[in-house]
Design a protein around this motif. Structure first.
Motif, short mmCIF file in Angstrom:
data_model
loop_
_atom_site.label_atom_id
_atom_site.label_comp_id
_atom_site.label_asym_id
_atom_site.label_seq_id
_atom_site.Cartn_x
_atom_site.Cartn_y
_atom_site.Cartn_z
N ASN A 1 34.31 52.54 33.04
CA ASN A 1 35.63 52.42 33.66
C ASN A 1 35.57 51.51 34.88
OD1 ASN A 1 36.61 54.18 31.80
ND2 ASN A 1 37.15 55.81 33.24
N LEU A 2 36.61 50.72 35.07
CA LEU A 2 36.76 49.98 36.32
C LEU A 2 37.30 50.94 37.36
CD1 LEU A 2 36.88 47.34 37.98
CD2 LEU A 2 39.24 47.08 37.15
N VAL A 3 36.52 51.20 38.40
CA VAL A 3 36.94 52.14 39.44
C VAL A 3 37.88 51.46 40.42
CG1 VAL A 3 36.16 53.64 41.32
CG2 VAL A 3 34.83 53.48 39.20
N SER A 4 37.49 50.32 40.95
CA SER A 4 38.34 49.61 41.90
C SER A 4 37.76 48.24 42.17
CB SER A 4 38.49 50.39 43.21
OG SER A 4 37.24 50.45 43.89
N CYS A 5 38.58 47.40 42.80
CA CYS A 5 38.12 46.11 43.32
C CYS A 5 38.55 46.03 44.78
CB CYS A 5 38.73 44.95 42.54
SG CYS A 5 38.17 44.80 40.83
N SER A 6 37.87 45.20 45.53
CA SER A 6 38.16 45.09 46.96
C SER A 6 39.41 44.27 47.24
CB SER A 6 36.96 44.50 47.71
OG SER A 6 36.63 43.22 47.18
N ALA A 7 39.87 43.51 46.24
CA ALA A 7 41.04 42.66 46.45
C ALA A 7 41.84 42.54 45.16
CB ALA A 7 40.62 41.28 46.94
N GLY A 9 43.96 40.42 42.37
CA GLY A 9 43.83 39.07 41.82
C GLY A 9 42.74 38.96 40.77
N THR A 10 42.40 37.72 40.45
CA THR A 10 41.45 37.43 39.37
C THR A 10 40.01 37.74 39.79
OG1 THR A 10 42.90 35.71 38.53
CG2 THR A 10 40.61 35.63 37.82
N PHE A 11 39.27 38.35 38.87
CA PHE A 11 37.83 38.54 39.09
C PHE A 11 37.09 38.23 37.79
CE2 PHE A 11 39.19 42.64 37.49
CZ PHE A 11 38.14 43.08 36.71
N SER A 12 35.83 37.93 37.94
CA SER A 12 34.99 37.56 36.80
C SER A 12 34.00 38.69 36.51
CB SER A 12 34.23 36.26 37.11
OG SER A 12 33.39 35.90 36.03
N LEU A 13 33.97 39.14 35.26
CA LEU A 13 33.07 40.21 34.84
C LEU A 13 32.05 39.64 33.85
CD1 LEU A 13 32.28 43.26 34.53
CD2 LEU A 13 33.94 43.34 32.66
N GLY A 25 21.55 38.47 26.06
CA GLY A 25 22.84 37.84 25.75
C GLY A 25 23.89 38.27 26.77
N SER A 26 24.72 37.33 27.15
CA SER A 26 25.72 37.61 28.18
C SER A 26 27.10 37.14 27.72
CB SER A 26 25.37 36.90 29.50
OG SER A 26 24.14 37.38 30.01
N LEU A 27 28.10 37.79 28.28
CA LEU A 27 29.48 37.38 28.10
C LEU A 27 30.19 37.48 29.45
CD1 LEU A 27 32.01 36.67 26.34
CD2 LEU A 27 32.38 39.15 26.12
N THR A 28 30.84 36.39 29.85
CA THR A 28 31.61 36.40 31.08
C THR A 28 33.09 36.26 30.73
OG1 THR A 28 29.82 35.42 32.37
CG2 THR A 28 32.04 35.21 33.27
N ILE A 29 33.89 37.11 31.33
CA ILE A 29 35.33 37.12 31.05
C ILE A 29 36.09 37.35 32.34
CG2 ILE A 29 35.36 39.59 30.50
CD1 ILE A 29 37.40 38.89 28.25
N ASN A 30 37.23 36.71 32.46
CA ASN A 30 38.04 36.86 33.66
C ASN A 30 39.17 37.88 33.43
OD1 ASN A 30 36.64 34.93 35.20
ND2 ASN A 30 37.82 33.26 34.27
N TYR A 31 39.39 38.71 34.43
CA TYR A 31 40.49 39.68 34.42
C TYR A 31 41.30 39.52 35.71
CZ TYR A 31 38.09 42.18 30.61
OH TYR A 31 37.49 42.51 29.42
N THR A 32 42.46 40.11 35.70
CA THR A 32 43.28 40.15 36.92
C THR A 32 43.42 41.59 37.37
OG1 THR A 32 44.55 38.19 36.27
CG2 THR A 32 45.53 39.60 37.95
#
Length: 211
Positions: A1-7, A9-13, A25-32
């Motif tokens: 679960n995503l608990v929280s972000c400090s700001a 807007g968009t972040f990269s996971l 193997g990696s996957l990078t995806i952007n969320y808002t």
């Protein structure tokens, strides 16, 4: 679960895993990240005077869900609430009493964050009254100034002086006083003058007087 972000807007996971032989193997995806509900602007703006059957529109600053929208004004009756894009539209039918009332609009953005705003309006369904400076049945000549005083603030537009067979100069407004000059009448004798004004809520009031 995503608990929280400090700001907000968009972040990269980035997610990284190893297979059974140790290959990474990696996957990078952007969320808002968005935990803030919609904010609102209103038309008419808060603190406006409004009358019965006034259309009310509230614009959100982001897309909103079409369900779960509420518009609440205690002591007042509102028409059906209609969502249109980022706008919420309804109609004030009436209120139980003259004077100030509060209205709260609430809706959820696409992520389910709820946002509310409360506006204060003044309900006014009573038309303005007028008093004439010249008494009923006063005799007058061409270019006589006819002045009328309203019992509340009135708009500078929508002022009319109407008397069959007579013409008047352009009405002027000073405070709550409206004045126009009698320019001419086609016949001598009595005439009936009707003066109409609108208060700030848009209620039309008139006075008919004989001269």
């Amino acid at each position: 679960n995503l608990v929280s972000c400090s700001a907000q807007g968009t972040f990269s996971l980035t997610v990284t895993v190893l297979d059974t032989v140790g290959n990474s193997g990696s996957l990078t995806i952007n969320y808002t990240y968005d935990t803030v509900g919609p904010t609102w602007s209103s038309s008419p703006v808060s603190n406006s005077a409004i009358k019965a059957n006034t259309a009310l529109s509230f614009a959100a600053n982001e897309p909103i869900q079409s369900t779960g929208i509420t518009v609440v004004a205690p002591g007042c009756t509102l028409d059906t609430i209609t969502p249109s894009g980022q706008n919420v539209i309804t109609n004030l039918v009436s209120c139980d009493a003259q004077g100030n009332f509060s209205l709260t609009v609430t809706a959820k953005d696409s992520l389910g964050n709820s946002g509310s705003d409360t506006m204060i309006y003044t309900y006014d369904s009573v038309p303005p009254g007028l008093n004439a400076s010249l008494a009923n049945n006063t005799a007058m000549k061409v270019n006589t100034a006819l002045s009328f005083t309203a019992n509340e603030a009135i708009q500078s537009t929508g002022i009319t002086f109407v008397a069959a067979g007579c013409t008047f100069g352009t009405p002027t407004l000073s405070g709550q006083n409206v004045t126009a000059n009698l320019m001419n009448c086609t016949e001598q004798g009595n005439f009936s003058l009707t003066v109409t004004v609108m208060d700030v809520a848009g209620n039309a009031g008139n006075l008919s007087i004989e001269y």
